[in-house]
Design a protein around this motif. Structure first.
Motif, mmCIF file in Angstrom:
data_model
loop_
_atom_site.group_PDB
_atom_site.id
_atom_site.type_symbol
_atom_site.label_atom_id
_atom_site.label_comp_id
_atom_site.label_asym_id
_atom_site.label_seq_id
_atom_site.Cartn_x
_atom_site.Cartn_y
_atom_site.Cartn_z
ATOM 1 N N THR A 87 0.850 -1.195 0.000
ATOM 2 C CA THR A 87 0.000 0.000 0.000
ATOM 3 C C THR A 87 0.884 1.244 0.000
ATOM 4 N N CYS A 88 0.280 2.365 -0.424
ATOM 5 C CA CYS A 88 0.953 3.663 -0.370
ATOM 6 C C CYS A 88 -0.033 4.664 0.211
ATOM 7 N N PRO A 89 0.493 5.692 0.893
ATOM 8 C CA PRO A 89 -0.424 6.714 1.406
ATOM 9 C C PRO A 89 -1.159 7.388 0.245
ATOM 10 N N THR A 90 -2.457 7.552 0.420
ATOM 11 C CA THR A 90 -3.308 8.044 -0.664
ATOM 12 C C THR A 90 -4.337 8.987 -0.077
ATOM 13 N N LEU A 91 -4.651 10.041 -0.825
ATOM 14 C CA LEU A 91 -5.646 10.991 -0.334
ATOM 15 C C LEU A 91 -7.043 10.483 -0.660
ATOM 16 N N VAL A 92 -7.829 10.220 0.385
ATOM 17 C CA VAL A 92 -9.201 9.774 0.186
ATOM 18 C C VAL A 92 -10.110 10.703 0.983
ATOM 19 N N ASP A 93 -11.412 10.459 0.904
ATOM 20 C CA ASP A 93 -12.354 11.362 1.570
ATOM 21 C C ASP A 93 -12.037 11.570 3.048
ATOM 22 N N GLU A 94 -11.579 10.474 3.697
ATOM 23 C CA GLU A 94 -11.372 10.566 5.142
ATOM 24 C C GLU A 94 -10.003 11.154 5.494
ATOM 25 N N GLY A 95 -9.198 11.472 4.496
ATOM 26 C CA GLY A 95 -7.860 11.988 4.777
ATOM 27 C C GLY A 95 -6.835 11.148 4.048
#
Lengths: 475, 314
Positions: free
Chosen positions: A413-421
């Protein structure tokens, strides 16, 4: 086994430590407010819409043009990681080319019994028309897209080879441009290897494989199925950057085994065709007679050695999922080397023992159609309902040779911008490998695709996946 | 350059030009229709608008009466009218997408933004004058923006020349069409000459081709029908006159023949038309029949378009 393997995050280790390549980015992520990231993300979307990067989703009439979601947080690889990957990719594509040369001529690998004959001969992508037909400079796959997944700090698997008309490279290039515009500060803090030379590399590759009868400055074109193709934007983008004409079938014609394009100054000879049109549609005289997208007679010009098609006709026999499972043997057979990149352990349902195992473990496995692509027609056991599994079991029993199965991989996984942050999401990587007469060229990185839904493993853009800029850090 | 690319550039330019012209017709007609009938006459201005747009047949297949609502909807939005502003923008964008590589970023942006913007306007909203005004300026600005970006950013090579040819052939056709529909108001008629009735018709014609101010600068006189006709047909200073369009058509065709090292029927017939316009005098045109002159011109202009297609675009 499903769900038990720990998921490897490329930024943050299980103990909370940040991996070295991500140190600067992690610090930056801590300081930047999430709503500013969201603003940048909206700006990126506006930029993409402005320049017209859209793709069409087949069977989705309501939205013939859609944006692939772009995630503003980059995915980072170190120089070392990339070095290993690029060696492995070069090796793999060399082996694919050797395999294609062989199956369309001497067939030594079949005679050696390493790959079952019916996998080749009964493969719908095998082209009998290419039997004993030399291709210019013996290169079949000039442009390959190899899908890579990562499961831990050291292990990269090849998930799939794409040796026909791999797409997505325009996103790799545009993602970088947009990132440089939106986050100049990040680029001054990192030494990111450039990717913008991809199109120059592609042009050099195309020119290097021109037929011997071509002039010293061969005419190259990009052949598109047209406006309604899902990757049409990419075709225009590439033609523009390459400085070559973007042609449709109706722009070309064949006379005395030479291919010409219709121009305002009369017919002009064409030497190299980067075709983004499938084999089936290429020549109504040779393949599908109802194809209005192709060029009648182009195969005869091809056989006469007067035009180079990139990629060659019939490359699909090397990249389907059944042949995939033999890639380690293929690499060893032609190159006499151990494969640098591993395959995902694969069960060939055509083999009775394997089928039995697969049927017993459907709930834990990913089952894929041998000839499918785009994430369609697959079963992800751990995510499927009982009913879906039973439907798939029936399909599998009816046509075991049509399927392979793999364990559910714990994709990194990689850090990703989603609705929750900012949250971890699964990613894969598609580097593009260019094979010319002179050498193999690979720009550092490739296209990172990200599954935006929490826990989802499907990164395909047709199934709601997004993309990220991919950085290879110059150490 | 690929023939198909040249063809797309040619038609792309034509559609943008046509959209702008339609916007001007709607504007001029709205103005006329708003005048008290003592000034504007009793003719149905909306019927005349449909005729000037060259789609009367199609219109009356769909509608019984030409009213403000039906005509504006038909000319601006109807998907059934292949020459409505909406259809023009849609076709223009499709053409632009298929020749993305031949357009500069600015030109693409002009077309693409227009297409995105278009969806904000709905026919029903346009009954309020405010909305109609902003819609019409949006269309006219798109024309200016597209034209301006072509002028400012395109390489001066065949692509540019084909695009200019498209603009000029379309523009000549539009100007001629206005004259063709309105020729009767320009004809000398003892009863009406100098009457206020025709005055507004004449100024509407000039407005539709954005030539009202130019008229005053050139002739320094109040509106006279033969001078209006002179301005629109023979005055080569007036950018929408037939003479000016053909100046440009001949020039662009010459650039092509020079670059390609040979010329053909398109060059010859364009030159013949220009020579005729150069040698004509407005008195003679009126004498031998304004209507005939204009209809002949429309035919010849169409034939030139076909010759260009034949010679370069297929």
């Amino acid at each position: 086994m499903a769900g038990t393997a720990p998921i490897f995050d490329e930024m943050t280790l299980a103990d909370g430590a940040v991996r070295p390549a991500y140190e600067t980015l992690a610090r930056w992520l801590k300081t930047i407010p999430t709503d500013l990231l969201a603003t940048r993300s909206r700006e990126a979307e506006a930029l993409f819409r402005r320049i017209g990067i859209t793709f069409a989703v087949y069977g989705d009439a309501a939205s013939t043009e859609r944006l692939i979601p772009f995630d503003v947080i980059p995915r980072i690889l170190t120089n070392d990681e990339w070095g290993r990957l690029s060696k492995g990719l070069t090796q793999r594509v060399k082996a694919i080319n050797a395999f294609l040369n062989d199956v369309y001529s001497k067939r030594e690998i079949l005679r050696a019994g390493l790959v079952p004959e019916d996998l080749v001969y009964r493969n719908p992508a095998f082209r009998p028309e290419m039997n004993q037909q030399p291709v210019p400079h013996g290169i079949y796959v000039m442009i390959a897209g190899i899908d890579i997944v990562r499961v831990d700090a050291d292990t990269f698997y090849v998930l799939e080879d794409n040796a026909r008309t791999p797409s997505g490279v325009s996103y790799m290039l545009e993602n970088r441009e947009v990132m440089i515009r939106l986050f100049p500060e990040l680029f001054s803090q990192h030494r990111v290897a450039p990717v913008e030379n991809y199109t120059d590399d592609l042009l050099a590759t195309m020119k290097s494989v021109a037929p011997r009868s071509a002039s010293s400055d061969p005419t190259c074109v990009l052949l598109t199925p047209g406006l309604f193709n899902s990757a049409y934007y990419e075709h225009t983008f590439l033609a523009d950057k390459l400085g070559v004409e973007l042609v449709e079938g109706r722009d070309l014609f064949v006379k005395a085994d030479i291919v010409y394009m219709r121009t305002t100054e009369g017919p002009k000879r064409v030497d190299v065709i980067y075709r983004r049109l499938d084999d089936d549609f290429l020549d109504p005289l040779a393949f599908r007679p109802d194809s209005a997208l192709g060029v009648p007679g182009i195969m005869s010009a091809y056989h006469a050695g007067n035009v180079t098609l990139a990629n060659a006709v019939g490359t699909g026999v090397s990249d389907d999922k059944a042949v995939y499972s033999y890639m380690p043997e293929i690499v060893k057979f032609y190159l006499g080397e151990e494969p640098i990149l591993k395959n995902v352990p694969t069960h060939r349902c055509r083999e009775p023992d394997e089928l039995k195992y697969v049927l017993e473990n459907l709930a834990d496995l990913v089952v894929k159609e041998v000839h499918g692509s785009g994430g369609y027609g697959m079963l992800i056991g751990p995510k499927a309902t009982k009913a879906e599994i039973e439907t798939f079991r029936d399909k599998l029993i009816k046509d075991p040779a049509g399927f392979i199965a793999q364990p559910t991989l714990a994709l990194s996984t990689c850090p990703t911008l989603v609705d929750e942050g900012v949250a971890p999401r699964h990613v894969d990587l598609r580097p593009y490998v260019l094979t010319g007469r002179d050498k193999v060229r690979i720009v550092p990185g490739g296209l990172t695709r990200v599954a935006l839904k929490e826990g989802s493993l499907v990164v395909n853009s047709s199934q709601g996946g997004g993309t990220k800029d991919t950085w290879v850090l110059d150490s | 350059m690929l023939s198909r690319t040249a063809d797309n550039l040619f038609w792309l330019a034509r559609y943008v030009e046509r959209a702008e012209y339609l916007a001007r017709i709607i504007e001029a007609s709205t103005r006329l229709a708003n005048l008290p009938s003592a000034y504007a006459g009793t003719s149905n201005e909306w019927e005349s608008a449909v005729a000037t747009a060259g789609c009367a047949n199609l219109f009356f297949q769909a509608h019984e009466k030409a009213t403000r609502e039906t005509v504006i909807d038909f000319l601006a939005f109807s998907p059934d009218n292949p020459s409505s502003i909406r259809s023009c923008f849609e076709t223009a964008r499709t053409n632009a997408r298929s020749v993305r590589t031949a357009l500069t970023g600015e030109m693409w942006d002009a077309i693409n933004s227009a297409w995105l913007e278009l969806s904000k306007y709905r026919a029903s909203g346009l009954n309020q004058d405010e909305h109609l005004t902003s819609f019409l300026s949006f269309v006219k600005e798109t024309g200016l923006r597209f034209d301006g970006s072509a002028y400012r950013t395109m390489l001066r090579s065949d692509g540019y020349w084909f695009s200019r040819l498209g603009v000029m052939i379309e523009r000549a056709d539009n100007t001629a069409r206005i004259l063709d529909v309105k020729y009767h108001v320009l004809l000398p008629d003892a009863e009406h000459v100098g009457g206020s009735l025709d005055y507004f018709q004449w100024s509407a014609i000039l407005r539709a081709v954005s030539a009202l101010t130019a008229y005053h600068w050139v002739y320094k006189e109040s509106l006279k029908p033969w001078l209006v006709a002179d301005l629109l047909i023979l005055n080569d200073q007036m950018p929408r006159s037939l003479a000016a369009c053909y100046e440009s058509i001949v020039r662009n065709l010459d650039s092509l023949s020079l670059a390609y090292g040979r010329q053909g029927p398109a060059q010859r017939s364009a030159r013949a038309i220009r020579t005729r316009l150069e040698n004509a005098r407005i008195d003679d045109i009126f004498q031998s029949g304004l209507h005939e002159f204009v209809s002949d011109f429309i035919g010849e202009n169409n034939r030139l378009g076909a010759a260009i297609t034949q010679q370069y675009l297929t």
